[in-house]
Design a protein around this motif. Structure first.
Motif, PDB file in Angstrom:
ATOM      1  N   GLY A 206       0.789  -1.220   0.000  1.00 56.50           N
ATOM      2  CA  GLY A 206       0.000   0.000   0.000  1.00 56.50           C
ATOM      3  C   GLY A 206       0.823   1.272   0.000  1.00 56.50           C
ATOM      4  N   PRO A 207       0.137   2.417  -0.052  1.00 57.79           N
ATOM      5  CA  PRO A 207       0.821   3.712  -0.085  1.00 57.79           C
ATOM      6  C   PRO A 207       1.686   3.921   1.150  1.00 57.79           C
ATOM      7  CG  PRO A 207      -1.511   3.940  -0.632  1.00 57.79           C
ATOM      8  CD  PRO A 207      -1.329   2.553  -0.114  1.00 57.79           C
ATOM      9  N   CYS A 208       2.847   4.552   0.925  1.00 59.58           N
ATOM     10  CA  CYS A 208       3.760   4.777   2.050  1.00 59.58           C
ATOM     11  C   CYS A 208       4.849   5.754   1.629  1.00 59.58           C
ATOM     12  CB  CYS A 208       4.389   3.457   2.499  1.00 59.58           C
ATOM     13  SG  CYS A 208       5.595   3.620   3.834  1.00 59.58           S
ATOM     14  N   ILE A 209       4.967   6.854   2.352  1.00 57.20           N
ATOM     15  CA  ILE A 209       6.091   7.763   2.155  1.00 57.20           C
ATOM     16  C   ILE A 209       7.077   7.541   3.299  1.00 57.20           C
ATOM     17  CG2 ILE A 209       4.740   9.468   0.889  1.00 57.20           C
ATOM     18  CD1 ILE A 209       4.567  11.110   3.457  1.00 57.20           C
ATOM     19  N   ALA A 210       8.221   8.196   3.217  1.00 60.89           N
ATOM     20  CA  ALA A 210       9.302   7.928   4.167  1.00 60.89           C
ATOM     21  C   ALA A 210       8.868   8.131   5.615  1.00 60.89           C
ATOM     22  CB  ALA A 210      10.507   8.809   3.843  1.00 60.89           C
ATOM     23  N   ASP A 211       8.122   9.201   5.890  1.00 57.81           N
ATOM     24  CA  ASP A 211       7.715   9.477   7.267  1.00 57.81           C
ATOM     25  C   ASP A 211       6.778   8.404   7.817  1.00 57.81           C
ATOM     26  OD1 ASP A 211       9.232  11.739   7.270  1.00 57.81           O
ATOM     27  OD2 ASP A 211       7.566  13.117   6.871  1.00 57.81           O
ATOM     28  N   GLU A 212       6.037   7.745   6.936  1.00 58.85           N
ATOM     29  CA  GLU A 212       5.087   6.722   7.369  1.00 58.85           C
ATOM     30  C   GLU A 212       5.715   5.336   7.455  1.00 58.85           C
ATOM     31  OE1 GLU A 212       1.069   8.537   5.224  1.00 58.85           O
ATOM     32  OE2 GLU A 212       2.407   7.195   4.109  1.00 58.85           O
ATOM     33  N   PHE A 213       6.906   5.187   6.899  1.00 60.10           N
ATOM     34  CA  PHE A 213       7.514   3.865   6.775  1.00 60.10           C
ATOM     35  C   PHE A 213       7.674   3.135   8.111  1.00 60.10           C
ATOM     36  CE2 PHE A 213      11.463   1.261   6.553  1.00 60.10           C
ATOM     37  CZ  PHE A 213      10.971   0.245   5.739  1.00 60.10           C
ATOM     38  N   PRO A 214       8.202   3.756   9.174  1.00 57.80           N
ATOM     39  CA  PRO A 214       8.385   3.006  10.420  1.00 57.80           C
ATOM     40  C   PRO A 214       7.101   2.359  10.934  1.00 57.80           C
ATOM     41  CG  PRO A 214       9.625   5.048  10.517  1.00 57.80           C
ATOM     42  CD  PRO A 214       8.775   5.122   9.280  1.00 57.80           C
ATOM     43  N   ALA A 215       6.011   3.105  10.959  1.00 57.78           N
ATOM     44  CA  ALA A 215       4.757   2.554  11.477  1.00 57.78           C
ATOM     45  C   ALA A 215       4.196   1.485  10.552  1.00 57.78           C
ATOM     46  CB  ALA A 215       3.735   3.673  11.674  1.00 57.78           C
ATOM     47  N   LYS A 216       4.227   1.741   9.249  1.00 58.43           N
ATOM     48  CA  LYS A 216       3.601   0.799   8.318  1.00 58.43           C
ATOM     49  C   LYS A 216       4.395  -0.496   8.190  1.00 58.43           C
ATOM     50  CE  LYS A 216       0.710   3.925   5.701  1.00 58.43           C
ATOM     51  NZ  LYS A 216       0.152   4.288   4.381  1.00 58.43           N
ATOM     52  N   VAL A 217       5.723  -0.406   8.168  1.00 53.19           N
ATOM     53  CA  VAL A 217       6.493  -1.640   8.023  1.00 53.19           C
ATOM     54  C   VAL A 217       6.396  -2.487   9.289  1.00 53.19           C
ATOM     55  CG1 VAL A 217       8.757  -0.820   8.873  1.00 53.19           C
ATOM     56  CG2 VAL A 217       8.642  -2.588   7.113  1.00 53.19           C
ATOM     57  N   MET A 218       6.299  -1.847  10.455  1.00 53.54           N
ATOM     58  CA  MET A 218       6.161  -2.619  11.690  1.00 53.54           C
ATOM     59  C   MET A 218       4.822  -3.346  11.734  1.00 53.54           C
ATOM     60  SD  MET A 218       8.983  -2.523  13.171  1.00 53.54           S
ATOM     61  CE  MET A 218      10.476  -1.578  13.498  1.00 53.54           C
ATOM     62  N   ASP A 219       3.780  -2.742  11.197  1.00 55.37           N
ATOM     63  CA  ASP A 219       2.486  -3.428  11.120  1.00 55.37           C
ATOM     64  C   ASP A 219       2.598  -4.681  10.249  1.00 55.37           C
ATOM     65  OD1 ASP A 219       1.198  -1.642  12.746  1.00 55.37           O
ATOM     66  OD2 ASP A 219       0.345  -0.449  11.107  1.00 55.37           O
ATOM     67  N   VAL A 220       3.281  -4.555   9.117  1.00 54.05           N
ATOM     68  CA  VAL A 220       3.455  -5.699   8.216  1.00 54.05           C
ATOM     69  C   VAL A 220       4.256  -6.802   8.908  1.00 54.05           C
ATOM     70  CG1 VAL A 220       4.474  -6.468   6.039  1.00 54.05           C
ATOM     71  CG2 VAL A 220       3.277  -4.274   6.146  1.00 54.05           C
TER      72      VAL A 220
END
Length: 333
Positions: A206-220
């Protein structure tokens, strides 16, 4: 070492110097001991993470139509660096390159476009030429090109442990060993991608910019780990980040700079130990101990020492069989 690809440890010091020896500048790895997004965010800029996990053998690993999480993005393989894994033991370096070659500050992957992504990396002339050459190839041929790259293979193998008695390409033991696999996660062109050379295509989360990466990758990662039995704890996570010494210099933090410099010295020493063959050293120590025992009382003292050692070893093994633990018994000099 064999003429192929040898296994390397999942260690931040190994992967950092592997990066440097491949020609990348001002970039390093940091091991993460938690899945808290704040810990990863504190290392900004973060280029991506590589994740080590036990390879599942109870079901087919590679999906054909749909992955267990996310969606295949076959078209992305034409725009970003994604290579099929064609050989064993190279998945760690391949995961590293899956992040690195998509963050070239002079490349065309778009990783620095629109100000959404972390600042690009100077990957060096050799890797840039490799990337430019392979981007016109399909993923399976990129994997073949990677496996045949003498530069990448030689640098990779230089961090393998010295194994004077074992050729890792010729294992013949009847007991199967647990296998482990590296994959990469990185934000590219506003999308969080999972790059796994054993899958048929990049996997979009899904969509993800650099600032969102830590939270989104940890969810995955949390969802992925949840698919394992709760007793399975053999995971390792490392983040590819900008060299922390650069940030320390920029903000004038001398204490942090010295701490990072000491870390590099420690890594360098540990990597030197990995390469060293200690068989000769161990033989010299054993020879010296035997000579000391013979000097104390000749063959009688030597034989007594051997029998005492056998008795202590037997006692320790019996204690373990009874479940009493017993701990290690020191061999007196």
């Amino acid at each position: 070492m064999s003429g192929g690809w040898n296994t390397i440890e999942s260690d931040a010091g190994v992967f950092t110097f592997l990066l440097n020896n491949l020609g990348a500048q001002d970039v390093q790895f940091e091991e993460l001991l938690t899945l808290e997004p704040e810990v990863l965010a504190a290392l900004y800029p973060v280029y991506g993470v590589i994740f080590l996990f036990k390879y599942p053998t109870d079901a087919p690993y590679a999906a054909t139509d749909k992955p267990l999480d996310g969606t295949f993005d076959h078209e992305a393989a034409e725009r970003i660096f994604f290579a099929a894994q064609t050989i064993q033991n190279a998945c760690g370096t391949q995961a590293l390159l899956s992040v690195l070659l998509n963050k070239d500050q002079e490349g065309d992957s778009g990783s620095t476009s629109a100000g959404d992504e972390a600042t690009g990396i100077d990957i060096g002339k050799s890797l840039r030429e490799f990337r430019d050459f392979t981007m016109v190839l399909p993923p399976e041929f990129r994997g073949e090109a990677l496996s045949n790259s003498e530069l990448i293979r030689d640098v990779h193998n230089s961090f393998a442990k010295s194994s004077p008695f074992v050729d890792e390409t010729q294992r013949t033991s009847g007991e199967p060993e647990d296998a482990f696999h590296f994959i990469a996660y990185t934000p590219i062109n506003g999308t969080l991608y999972e790059l796994d050379g054993l899958q048929p295509a990049p996997i979009s989360h899904g969509p993800c910019i650099a600032d969102e990466f830590p939270a989104k990758v940890m969810d995955v990662l949390q969802r992925r780990i949840a698919r394992y039995d709760m007793s399975e704890i053999r995971f390792n996570l490392m983040a590819m980040v900008r060299d922390l010494r650069v940030r320390a210099r920029e903000i004038g933090d001398g204490e942090a700079l010295e701490r990072e410099e000491q870390k590099r010295r420690d890594w360098q020493f540990e990597n030197a130990l990995r390469r060293h063959n200690f068989v000769g050293f161990a033989g010299a120590v054993l020879k010296g101990v035997v000579e000391d025992k013979l000097a104390e009382g000749g063959d009688a003292a030597y034989q007594k020492w051997i029998e005492e050692a056998k008795a202590k070893t037997k006692q320790r093994l019996e204690s373990k069989r009874r479940g009493g633990g017993g701990g290690d018994v020191e061999m007196e000099g």
